[in-house]
Design an enzyme around this catalytic site. Structure first.
Site, PDB file in Angstrom:
ATOM      1  N   GLY A 174      44.610  34.323  47.737  1.00  0.00           N
ATOM      2  CA  GLY A 174      43.270  34.877  47.755  1.00  0.00           C
ATOM      3  C   GLY A 174      43.314  36.339  48.148  1.00  0.00           C
ATOM      4  CB  CYS A 175      40.830  38.405  49.905  1.00  0.00           C
ATOM      5  SG  CYS A 175      40.614  40.061  50.562  1.00  0.00           S
ATOM      6  CG  PHE A 176      45.535  42.213  48.978  1.00  0.00           C
ATOM      7  CD1 PHE A 176      44.432  42.902  49.437  1.00  0.00           C
ATOM      8  CD2 PHE A 176      46.135  42.668  47.805  1.00  0.00           C
ATOM      9  CE1 PHE A 176      43.928  44.005  48.771  1.00  0.00           C
ATOM     10  CE2 PHE A 176      45.642  43.772  47.126  1.00  0.00           C
ATOM     11  CZ  PHE A 176      44.538  44.441  47.619  1.00  0.00           C
ATOM     12  CB  CYS A 209      42.161  36.885  54.266  1.00  0.00           C
ATOM     13  SG  CYS A 209      40.413  37.356  54.183  1.00  0.00           S
TER      14      CYS A 209
END
Length: 179
Positions: free
Chosen positions: A15-17, A19
């Protein structure tokens, strides 16, 4: 005589890098965690190109680590606890191909560890749905723009808001993460 430690790299898409950096960055033996793009067919993609969905890349982190301090298996275990391995088309509020979960392996040894870990997770009964996280050979990794690097340190409030998009509660409920 001074002997430099040998480092290895691990590449994870979850997912979002933004995070995906902090959970690894704070572990002993981690030398660096770099946000970037991998798995696609366009050289040197920009954030905008990846977000448009036409490059085939995932947002990912490349971790440089000292295997004498932290093992690749330990990194894979940390990875699982940051993701929903049953969601093939994104992670939490981040939807689309560029957010798909993938473990990119750099060697036959990494592949063996990742596949054994995935098989153990499948057998654990922790999830009612199939584990869909892919394990793929590493492809060229392109560092993200500088404003994406160490995002949780530069923009702690925004990073926390991203975590609140479902990831934080999922980790608490499923993995019993305390934070």
């Amino acid at each position: 005589m001074y002997v430099m430690s040998k480092t290895e790299t691990a590449i994870f898409a979850g997912g979002c890098f933004w995070c995906m950096v902090k959970p690894f960055d704070e572990m002993p033996g981690i030398e660096s965690v770099e946000s970037g793009y991998t798995g696609g067919h366009v050289a040197n993609p920009t954030y905008e190109q990846v977000c448009d969905g036409n490059t085939g890349h995932t947002e990912a982190v490349k971790i440089t680590f000292d295997p004498s301090i932290i093992s690749y298996k330990e990194l894979v275990d940390i990875y699982w606890r940051q993701t929903d391995p049953t969601d093939a088309m994104g992670q939490f509020q981040d939807r689309g191909d560029s957010y798909r979960p993938v473990i990119y392996v750099n060697s036959p040894e990494q592949r063996q560890v990742a596949e054994a870990s995935k098989a153990a997770l499948e057998k654990s009964g922790k999830f009612d749905k199939p584990i869909v996280t892919k394990i793929e050979d590493a492809k060229p990794f392109y560092p993200a723009e500088s404003y994406h690097q160490d995002f949780y340190k530069k923009n702690p409030l925004r990073a926390e808001i991203e975590e609140m998009g479902g990831r934080k509660q999922f980790k608490k409920d499923v993995w019993k993460n305390k934070e």
